[in-house]
Design a protein around this motif. Structure first.
Motif, PDB file in Angstrom:
ATOM      1  N   ARG A  18       0.916  -0.994  -0.431  1.00 50.76           N
ATOM      2  CA  ARG A  18       0.054  -0.301  -0.169  1.00 50.76           C
ATOM      3  C   ARG A  18       0.959   1.180  -0.013  1.00 50.76           C
ATOM      4  NH1 ARG A  18      -4.357  -0.699   5.062  1.00 50.76           N
ATOM      5  NH2 ARG A  18      -5.351   0.671   3.419  1.00 50.76           N
ATOM      6  N   TRP A  19       0.271   2.622  -0.441  1.00 52.74           N
ATOM      7  CA  TRP A  19       0.666   3.148  -0.590  1.00 52.74           C
ATOM      8  C   TRP A  19       0.425   4.643  -0.408  1.00 52.74           C
ATOM      9  CZ3 TRP A  19       5.633   3.498  -4.977  1.00 52.74           C
ATOM     10  CH2 TRP A  19       6.462   5.150  -4.436  1.00 52.74           C
ATOM     11  N   PHE A  20       0.783   5.751   0.686  1.00 52.37           N
ATOM     12  CA  PHE A  20       0.422   7.009   1.299  1.00 52.37           C
ATOM     13  C   PHE A  20       1.392   7.911   0.604  1.00 52.37           C
ATOM     14  CE2 PHE A  20      -1.123   3.224   3.386  1.00 52.37           C
ATOM     15  CZ  PHE A  20      -2.774   3.121   3.886  1.00 52.37           C
ATOM     16  N   SER A  21       0.599   8.969   0.758  1.00 50.55           N
ATOM     17  CA  SER A  21       1.063  10.505  -0.157  1.00 50.55           C
ATOM     18  C   SER A  21       0.662  11.595  -0.211  1.00 50.55           C
ATOM     19  CB  SER A  21       1.704  10.073  -1.652  1.00 50.55           C
ATOM     20  OG  SER A  21       3.099  10.803  -1.850  1.00 50.55           O
ATOM     21  N   ASP A  22       1.436  12.310   0.626  1.00 54.52           N
ATOM     22  CA  ASP A  22       1.425  14.175   0.763  1.00 54.52           C
ATOM     23  C   ASP A  22       2.605  14.275  -0.087  1.00 54.52           C
ATOM     24  OD1 ASP A  22       2.861  14.042   2.905  1.00 54.52           O
ATOM     25  OD2 ASP A  22       1.413  14.240   4.068  1.00 54.52           O
ATOM     26  N   ASP A  23       2.457  15.827   0.302  1.00 55.39           N
ATOM     27  CA  ASP A  23       4.047  16.692  -0.338  1.00 55.39           C
ATOM     28  C   ASP A  23       4.994  16.244   0.463  1.00 55.39           C
ATOM     29  OD1 ASP A  23       2.637  17.923  -1.497  1.00 55.39           O
ATOM     30  OD2 ASP A  23       1.278  19.491  -0.772  1.00 55.39           O
ATOM     31  N   TYR A  24       4.888  16.069   1.724  1.00 58.02           N
ATOM     32  CA  TYR A  24       6.224  15.995   3.037  1.00 58.02           C
ATOM     33  C   TYR A  24       6.604  14.301   2.785  1.00 58.02           C
ATOM     34  CZ  TYR A  24       8.781  17.354   6.387  1.00 58.02           C
ATOM     35  OH  TYR A  24      10.285  16.451   7.554  1.00 58.02           O
ATOM     36  N   PHE A  25       5.115  13.693   2.899  1.00 62.92           N
ATOM     37  CA  PHE A  25       5.347  11.843   3.052  1.00 62.92           C
ATOM     38  C   PHE A  25       5.566  11.024   2.193  1.00 62.92           C
ATOM     39  CE2 PHE A  25       4.840  13.525   7.058  1.00 62.92           C
ATOM     40  CZ  PHE A  25       5.601  13.312   8.116  1.00 62.92           C
ATOM     41  N   GLU A  41       8.034   1.533   4.591  1.00 60.62           N
ATOM     42  CA  GLU A  41       9.129   3.145   4.764  1.00 60.62           C
ATOM     43  C   GLU A  41       8.394   4.060   4.226  1.00 60.62           C
ATOM     44  OE1 GLU A  41      10.856   2.025   0.403  1.00 60.62           O
ATOM     45  OE2 GLU A  41      11.654   0.401   0.730  1.00 60.62           O
ATOM     46  N   LEU A  42       9.270   5.326   5.169  1.00 58.56           N
ATOM     47  CA  LEU A  42       8.581   6.075   5.469  1.00 58.56           C
ATOM     48  C   LEU A  42       9.482   7.106   4.990  1.00 58.56           C
ATOM     49  CD1 LEU A  42       6.394   8.382   6.516  1.00 58.56           C
ATOM     50  CD2 LEU A  42       7.549   7.858   8.615  1.00 58.56           C
ATOM     51  N   CYS A  43       8.732   7.746   3.606  1.00 59.69           N
ATOM     52  CA  CYS A  43      10.188   8.769   3.254  1.00 59.69           C
ATOM     53  C   CYS A  43       9.706  10.298   3.227  1.00 59.69           C
ATOM     54  CB  CYS A  43       9.820   8.996   1.765  1.00 59.69           C
ATOM     55  SG  CYS A  43      11.188   6.963   1.210  1.00 59.69           S
ATOM     56  N   TYR A  44      10.226  11.097   3.567  1.00 52.49           N
ATOM     57  CA  TYR A  44      10.120  12.402   4.060  1.00 52.49           C
ATOM     58  C   TYR A  44      10.888  13.852   3.628  1.00 52.49           C
ATOM     59  CZ  TYR A  44      13.574  12.010   7.943  1.00 52.49           C
ATOM     60  OH  TYR A  44      14.946  11.967   8.561  1.00 52.49           O
ATOM     61  N   ASP A  45      10.427  14.909   3.934  1.00 50.97           N
ATOM     62  CA  ASP A  45      11.179  16.259   3.527  1.00 50.97           C
ATOM     63  C   ASP A  45      11.756  15.836   1.568  1.00 50.97           C
ATOM     64  OD1 ASP A  45      12.108  18.586   3.219  1.00 50.97           O
ATOM     65  OD2 ASP A  45      14.251  18.070   4.865  1.00 50.97           O
ATOM     66  N   ASP A  49      15.387  17.439   1.508  1.00 51.24           N
ATOM     67  CA  ASP A  49      16.919  16.575   1.727  1.00 51.24           C
ATOM     68  C   ASP A  49      16.389  15.118   1.904  1.00 51.24           C
ATOM     69  OD1 ASP A  49      19.428  15.758   2.033  1.00 51.24           O
ATOM     70  OD2 ASP A  49      19.148  16.859   4.397  1.00 51.24           O
ATOM     71  N   GLU A  50      15.660  14.103   1.597  1.00 55.68           N
ATOM     72  CA  GLU A  50      15.409  13.542   1.409  1.00 55.68           C
ATOM     73  C   GLU A  50      15.563  11.676   1.995  1.00 55.68           C
ATOM     74  OE1 GLU A  50      11.609  10.642  -0.917  1.00 55.68           O
ATOM     75  OE2 GLU A  50      13.055  11.259  -2.129  1.00 55.68           O
ATOM     76  N   HIS A  51      15.223  11.583   3.389  1.00 62.03           N
ATOM     77  CA  HIS A  51      15.521  10.620   3.288  1.00 62.03           C
ATOM     78  C   HIS A  51      13.970   9.712   3.601  1.00 62.03           C
ATOM     79  CE1 HIS A  51      18.201  13.395   5.020  1.00 62.03           C
ATOM     80  NE2 HIS A  51      18.904  12.535   5.249  1.00 62.03           N
ATOM     81  N   ALA A  52      14.906   8.226   4.662  1.00 58.74           N
ATOM     82  CA  ALA A  52      13.998   7.463   5.280  1.00 58.74           C
ATOM     83  C   ALA A  52      14.098   6.262   6.073  1.00 58.74           C
ATOM     84  CB  ALA A  52      14.119   6.356   3.711  1.00 58.74           C
ATOM     85  N   PHE A  97       3.762  13.276  11.412  1.00 55.21           N
ATOM     86  CA  PHE A  97       3.753  12.365  10.777  1.00 55.21           C
ATOM     87  C   PHE A  97       2.430  11.633  11.769  1.00 55.21           C
ATOM     88  CE2 PHE A  97       2.387   7.696  11.005  1.00 55.21           C
ATOM     89  CZ  PHE A  97       2.352   7.199   9.733  1.00 55.21           C
ATOM     90  N   LEU A  98       2.101  11.864  12.566  1.00 57.12           N
ATOM     91  CA  LEU A  98       1.162  11.798  13.440  1.00 57.12           C
ATOM     92  C   LEU A  98      -0.597  13.001  12.840  1.00 57.12           C
ATOM     93  CD1 LEU A  98      -0.679   9.434  15.773  1.00 57.12           C
ATOM     94  CD2 LEU A  98       0.568  12.411  17.813  1.00 57.12           C
ATOM     95  N   GLU A  99      -0.354  13.818  12.542  1.00 58.75           N
ATOM     96  CA  GLU A  99      -0.725  14.707  12.163  1.00 58.75           C
ATOM     97  C   GLU A  99      -1.394  14.356  10.635  1.00 58.75           C
ATOM     98  OE1 GLU A  99      -3.363  18.458  11.479  1.00 58.75           O
ATOM     99  OE2 GLU A  99      -2.419  17.156  13.498  1.00 58.75           O
ATOM    100  N   ALA A 100      -0.272  14.478   9.573  1.00 58.59           N
ATOM    101  CA  ALA A 100      -0.023  13.717   8.400  1.00 58.59           C
ATOM    102  C   ALA A 100      -1.462  12.374   8.233  1.00 58.59           C
ATOM    103  CB  ALA A 100       1.081  13.743   7.291  1.00 58.59           C
ATOM    104  N   GLY A 101      -0.980  11.590   8.891  1.00 55.83           N
ATOM    105  CA  GLY A 101      -1.760  10.312   8.790  1.00 55.83           C
ATOM    106  C   GLY A 101      -3.412  10.452   9.818  1.00 55.83           C
ATOM    107  N   LYS A 102      -3.486  11.526  10.245  1.00 55.00           N
ATOM    108  CA  LYS A 102      -5.426  11.468  10.622  1.00 55.00           C
ATOM    109  C   LYS A 102      -5.880  10.760  10.227  1.00 55.00           C
ATOM    110  CE  LYS A 102      -5.525  16.196  10.316  1.00 55.00           C
ATOM    111  NZ  LYS A 102      -6.373  17.530  11.047  1.00 55.00           N
ATOM    112  N   ASP A 103      -6.158  11.642   8.596  1.00 61.87           N
ATOM    113  CA  ASP A 103      -7.586  10.118   7.995  1.00 61.87           C
ATOM    114  C   ASP A 103      -7.280   9.334   7.032  1.00 61.87           C
ATOM    115  OD1 ASP A 103      -8.324  13.166   8.636  1.00 61.87           O
ATOM    116  OD2 ASP A 103      -7.919  14.277   6.464  1.00 61.87           O
TER     117      ASP A 103
END
Length: 126
Positions: A18-25, A41-45, A49-52, A97-103
Motif C-alpha cells: 500500500r502507498w500513501f502520499s502527500d507533499d512531505y511524506f 518505508e516512511l520517506c520524508y522531506d 533533503d529526502e530521507h527514509a 507524521f501523526l498529523e499527516a496520518g490523521k485521515d
C-alpha cells in the motif's frame, strides 16, 4: 495529509503493498492477509533533503538518505538508492507524521508512529 494511492503494483501474492502520499511524506507498507504490517518505508522531506525511515519485521530499523540519482552533470539520471545517514529527528518526524496520518486507517498511523518513537539508534546532533 496522507492520501492512499488506489492502484499500486503488487509483486507478491501473499503480501499487499500500500502507498500513501502527500507533499512531505511517502509511506509504503507491506501487509499480510491478516493486515499485519511486515515492513514500511516512511520517506520524508521529499522535495529538499529526502530521507527514509525503514522498519522491517525481521531486521528492525534503519534511517537512510535517498540519493535521487541526479548527481552527475551530463549524464542521464540514475535510479534513486538508499545510502547510510546519521541523525534522525524522531520527535519532530513522529509528530508531523501523526498529523499527516490523521485521515488514514488509524491502526496504520498508530503502528508507524509507535515504531518511529521506538527508534533508539539516534546519535547526538552534529
Amino acid at each position: 495529509m496522507l492520501i492512499e494511492t488506489e492502484y499500486v503494483k503488487q509483486s507478491r501474492e501473499n503480501v499487499q503493498r500500500r502507498w500513501f502520499s502527500d507533499d512531505y511524506f511517502d509511506l509504503i507498507l507491506w501487509q499480510n492477509h491478516n493486515e499485519d504490517i511486515l515492513r514500511f518505508e516512511l520517506c520524508y522531506d521529499k522535495n529538499k533533503d529526502e530521507h527514509a525511515y525503514v522498519w522491517n519485521q525481521q531486521s528492525g530499523y534503519s534511517h537512510l538518505k535517498v540519493d535521487d540519482g541526479e548527481g552527475v552533470l551530463g549524464r542521464y539520471k540514475m535510479s534513486p538508492i538508499f545510502i547510510a545517514d546519521g541523525y534522525f529527528d524522531r520527535e519532530n518526524i513522529a509528530a508531523e507524521f501523526l498529523e499527516a496520518g490523521k485521515d488514514i486507517d488509524q491502526k496504520i498511523t498508530k503502528f508507524v508512529y509507535e515504531k518511529l518513537k521506538e527508534y533508539d539508534k539516534n546519535p547526538e546532533k552534529p
